[in-house]
Motif scaffolding. Structure first.
Motif, PDB file in Angstrom:
ATOM      1  N   VAL A  83      49.361 115.938  23.651  1.00  0.00           N
ATOM      2  CA  VAL A  83      48.729 115.481  24.729  1.00  0.00           C
ATOM      3  C   VAL A  83      46.990 116.040  24.361  1.00  0.00           C
ATOM      4  CG1 VAL A  83      48.102 115.132  27.202  1.00  0.00           C
ATOM      5  CG2 VAL A  83      50.460 114.695  26.291  1.00  0.00           C
ATOM      6  N   SER A  84      47.280 117.299  24.201  1.00  0.00           N
ATOM      7  CA  SER A  84      45.917 117.811  23.961  1.00  0.00           C
ATOM      8  C   SER A  84      44.980 117.410  22.750  1.00  0.00           C
ATOM      9  CB  SER A  84      46.176 119.292  23.948  1.00  0.00           C
ATOM     10  OG  SER A  84      45.113 120.214  23.759  1.00  0.00           O
ATOM     11  N   ALA A  85      45.802 117.003  21.909  1.00  0.00           N
ATOM     12  CA  ALA A  85      45.018 116.440  20.592  1.00  0.00           C
ATOM     13  C   ALA A  85      44.603 115.020  20.783  1.00  0.00           C
ATOM     14  CB  ALA A  85      46.143 116.220  19.497  1.00  0.00           C
ATOM     15  N   LEU A  86      45.454 114.163  21.686  1.00  0.00           N
ATOM     16  CA  LEU A  86      44.939 113.049  22.227  1.00  0.00           C
ATOM     17  C   LEU A  86      43.737 113.041  23.221  1.00  0.00           C
ATOM     18  CD1 LEU A  86      48.332 111.033  23.083  1.00  0.00           C
ATOM     19  CD2 LEU A  86      46.583 110.634  21.159  1.00  0.00           C
ATOM     20  N   LEU A  87      43.600 113.995  24.007  1.00  0.00           N
ATOM     21  CA  LEU A  87      42.462 114.236  24.810  1.00  0.00           C
ATOM     22  C   LEU A  87      41.196 114.756  24.167  1.00  0.00           C
ATOM     23  CD1 LEU A  87      44.068 116.107  27.772  1.00  0.00           C
ATOM     24  CD2 LEU A  87      43.147 113.921  27.875  1.00  0.00           C
ATOM     25  N   ARG A  88      41.632 115.656  22.953  1.00  0.00           N
ATOM     26  CA  ARG A  88      40.364 115.767  22.295  1.00  0.00           C
ATOM     27  C   ARG A  88      39.743 114.443  21.542  1.00  0.00           C
ATOM     28  NH1 ARG A  88      38.642 120.658  20.431  1.00  0.00           N
ATOM     29  NH2 ARG A  88      40.785 121.557  21.279  1.00  0.00           N
ATOM     30  N   LEU A  89      40.570 113.654  21.168  1.00  0.00           N
ATOM     31  CA  LEU A  89      40.167 112.467  20.441  1.00  0.00           C
ATOM     32  C   LEU A  89      39.326 111.367  21.680  1.00  0.00           C
ATOM     33  CD1 LEU A  89      43.149 111.715  18.074  1.00  0.00           C
ATOM     34  CD2 LEU A  89      40.489 112.683  17.563  1.00  0.00           C
ATOM     35  N   GLY A  90      39.423 111.889  22.791  1.00  0.00           N
ATOM     36  CA  GLY A  90      38.933 110.857  23.815  1.00  0.00           C
ATOM     37  C   GLY A  90      39.759 110.063  24.849  1.00  0.00           C
ATOM     38  N   ALA A  91      41.159 110.059  24.578  1.00  0.00           N
ATOM     39  CA  ALA A  91      42.018 109.536  25.571  1.00  0.00           C
ATOM     40  C   ALA A  91      41.703 109.754  27.054  1.00  0.00           C
ATOM     41  CB  ALA A  91      43.480 109.888  25.055  1.00  0.00           C
ATOM     42  N   GLY A  92      41.002 110.713  27.488  1.00  0.00           N
ATOM     43  CA  GLY A  92      41.068 110.929  28.977  1.00  0.00           C
ATOM     44  C   GLY A  92      40.025 109.824  29.435  1.00  0.00           C
ATOM     45  N   ARG A  93      39.241 108.989  28.635  1.00  0.00           N
ATOM     46  CA  ARG A  93      38.336 108.090  29.049  1.00  0.00           C
ATOM     47  C   ARG A  93      39.175 106.754  29.471  1.00  0.00           C
ATOM     48  NH1 ARG A  93      35.718 109.507  23.982  1.00  0.00           N
ATOM     49  NH2 ARG A  93      34.023 110.692  24.356  1.00  0.00           N
ATOM     50  N   LEU A  94      40.663 106.652  29.160  1.00  0.00           N
ATOM     51  CA  LEU A  94      41.276 105.441  29.444  1.00  0.00           C
ATOM     52  C   LEU A  94      42.167 105.729  30.522  1.00  0.00           C
ATOM     53  CD1 LEU A  94      42.751 104.853  25.598  1.00  0.00           C
ATOM     54  CD2 LEU A  94      40.699 104.050  27.047  1.00  0.00           C
ATOM     55  N   LEU A  95      42.130 107.067  31.111  1.00  0.00           N
ATOM     56  CA  LEU A  95      42.860 107.274  32.229  1.00  0.00           C
ATOM     57  C   LEU A  95      42.055 106.844  33.473  1.00  0.00           C
ATOM     58  CD1 LEU A  95      44.290 110.597  31.200  1.00  0.00           C
ATOM     59  CD2 LEU A  95      45.693 108.651  31.258  1.00  0.00           C
ATOM     60  N   PRO A  96      42.829 106.227  34.763  1.00  0.00           N
ATOM     61  CA  PRO A  96      42.274 105.867  35.910  1.00  0.00           C
ATOM     62  C   PRO A  96      41.603 106.879  36.930  1.00  0.00           C
ATOM     63  CG  PRO A  96      44.676 105.639  36.124  1.00  0.00           C
ATOM     64  CD  PRO A  96      44.254 106.122  34.641  1.00  0.00           C
ATOM     65  N   GLY A  97      42.144 107.909  36.703  1.00  0.00           N
ATOM     66  CA  GLY A  97      42.075 108.964  37.864  1.00  0.00           C
ATOM     67  C   GLY A  97      40.756 109.891  37.491  1.00  0.00           C
ATOM     68  N   ARG A  98      39.516 108.888  37.511  1.00  0.00           N
ATOM     69  CA  ARG A  98      38.060 109.528  37.084  1.00  0.00           C
ATOM     70  C   ARG A  98      37.576 109.851  38.467  1.00  0.00           C
ATOM     71  NH1 ARG A  98      36.371 109.001  31.780  1.00  0.00           N
ATOM     72  NH2 ARG A  98      34.523 109.907  32.302  1.00  0.00           N
ATOM     73  N   ILE A  99      37.132 111.276  38.677  1.00  0.00           N
ATOM     74  CA  ILE A  99      36.425 111.686  39.614  1.00  0.00           C
ATOM     75  C   ILE A  99      34.907 112.346  39.278  1.00  0.00           C
ATOM     76  CG2 ILE A  99      36.507 113.384  42.016  1.00  0.00           C
ATOM     77  CD1 ILE A  99      39.519 113.382  41.362  1.00  0.00           C
ATOM     78  N   GLN A 100      33.936 111.979  39.963  1.00  0.00           N
ATOM     79  CA  GLN A 100      32.657 112.547  39.762  1.00  0.00           C
ATOM     80  C   GLN A 100      32.262 113.354  40.768  1.00  0.00           C
ATOM     81  OE1 GLN A 100      31.497 111.271  36.796  1.00  0.00           O
ATOM     82  NE2 GLN A 100      29.709 112.529  36.765  1.00  0.00           N
ATOM     83  N   ALA A 101      31.535 114.608  40.567  1.00  0.00           N
ATOM     84  CA  ALA A 101      31.120 115.590  41.434  1.00  0.00           C
ATOM     85  C   ALA A 101      29.894 116.419  41.136  1.00  0.00           C
ATOM     86  CB  ALA A 101      32.197 116.795  41.510  1.00  0.00           C
TER      87      ALA A 101
END
Length: 401
Positions: A83-101
């Motif tokens: 999962v860490s490798a996927l996040l490094r490739l940018g998979a986090g952009r596909l997840l819905p739980g985005r929070i801006q602060a």
């Protein structure tokens, strides 16, 4: 009002971020300015049920996940690495739980002052439990782990963060050879939160090696780190601490069971060796490294307890995570196993069983006062595993007089 009923801990990803970044929170990531103080996070697995809140930056997200928790088995290690490798490739952009602060006057401002460097954070929450609190990985903008911070968000977790700071101060002066302890970097009150900051340990790098003999040496070193005294339990501060715990328990059945257990020890008139214990020295709070053991999460450290508590805890706590039928017999099994578990530490078998009983009363009292049953924590229902122990002791007393 109990210690777990005053101001609740953050219950979701957005609530957690709001506590740590109180200046302004954008409800829509698209509305954020994108300026230098803008912070974007992704909540995993979801905003409402967040266990991890990672920086949206792919590189920082991968580092934060990698450092979030040391896997204790091969499957969890492989999963985390993947999962860490996927996040490094940018998979986090596909997840819905985005929070801006907005990072202006945020927890990052405080932490940057402590480590004297600009920082970003990853947030570990873990599963719901009474002592759940944000644990922050304090990262440099380049992804170096600079510190670990624990945030007390309610009376219980604030007390635990403060207690861990005091434990690290005590242990810094102890002559430890086999045990490596984090260094306390600071204890702060920030807004309405208690923030304890400590140095990181190279946990992940140690792999999953376990050395039972080395682990045992470290546990006994901790037990003797503040000195050892031998007393009749009836005259000890630990006996008075058990009495105070009973007074704090709001569940009459649990309080009654612990009182009956304490009466059994008083009637035996046995002496005990009193030392210190880590308080939660399980496989997920230690790592073997060469001829030393890295040990973290010192928030339950205490002195004046029977020597051997850590040995018993390491054996007992995993048994509470099994099926309910197995949990019911876990306490009685610990009494039977205690002479072997404490061999070389407590030589008399009856003394060993006394120490095991006192340990069960200690952990039962802790769970009851903290309100673990209300969170659904495995083993949090103290009656489930403590009643069989006390009933067994009552039957043995009736049989043998």
């Amino acid at each position: 009002m109990s210690v777990v009923e005053s101001k609740a801990s953050p219950s979701g990803g957005r609530a957690t971020v709001e506590r740590l970044f109180p200046h302004r929170l954008a409800t829509d990531p698209a509305s954020a300015s994108g300026g230098p103080e803008s912070r974007s996070f992704v909540a995993i697995p979801s905003e409402a049920n967040a266990r991890l809140i990672l920086p949206a930056d792919p590189r920082l997200a991968a580092v934060a996940l990698h450092r979030a928790r040391r896997p204790v088995n091969r499957r969890s290690r492989v999963t985390t690495t993947a999962v860490s490798a996927l996040l490094r490739l940018g998979a986090g952009r596909l997840l819905p739980g985005r929070i801006q602060a907005d990072g202006t006057d945020s927890i990052e401002t405080l932490l940057a002052d402590v480590v004297r460097s600009p920082v970003r954070i990853g947030i570990f929450l873990g599963p719901p439990r009474a002592n759940r609190k944000p644990v922050l990985q304090v990262l440099s903008p380049d992804g170096e782990l600079l510190a670990i911070a624990k945030v007390g968000t309610n009376p219980l977790t604030a007390r635990l963060a403060t207690a861990e700071a005091e434990a690290l101060r005590l242990l810094a002066a102890a002559p430890l050879r086999h045990t490596v302890v984090p260094t306390l970097l600071g204890l702060h009150t920030w807004h309405d939160l208690v923030v304890m900051v400590q140095s990181p340990l190279p946990i992940w790098e140690q792999g999953m090696r376990d050395d039972p003999a080395l682990r045992r040496r470290a546990m006994l070193e901790i037990a003797t780190s503040q000195g050892v005294t031998r007393l009749p339990w009836s005259d000890s501060e630990h006996r008075r601490a058990v009495d105070l715990t009973i007074e704090r328990i709001t569940e009459p059945v649990v309080a009654g069971l612990i009182r009956r257990g304490a009466d059994h020890v008083l009637e035996s008139a046995r002496q005990v060796d009193l030392g210190a214990w880590h308080g939660d020295l399980t496989a997920w709070n230690l790592a073997c490294a060469g001829d030393q053991v890295l040990v973290w999460d010192w928030e339950r450290f205490s002195t004046g307890v029977p020597v051997g508590f850590d040995l018993l805890h390491h054996h007992f706590l995993p048994s509470l995570k099994g099926e309910p039928s197995a949990r019911a017999g876990a306490g009685a099994a610990l009494l039977d196993d205690s002479p072997g578990l404490l061999r070389g530490v407590v030589d008399d078998p009856e003394d060993a069983r006394t120490v095991a009983l006192l340990y069960l009363l200690e952990i039962g009292g802790r769970f009851a006062v903290d309100g673990q049953a209300r969170t659904g924590t495995a083993g949090g229902d103290v009656v489930e595993w403590l009643r069989p122990v006390i009933d067994l002791l009552d039957r043995r007393k009736a049989t043998h007089g």
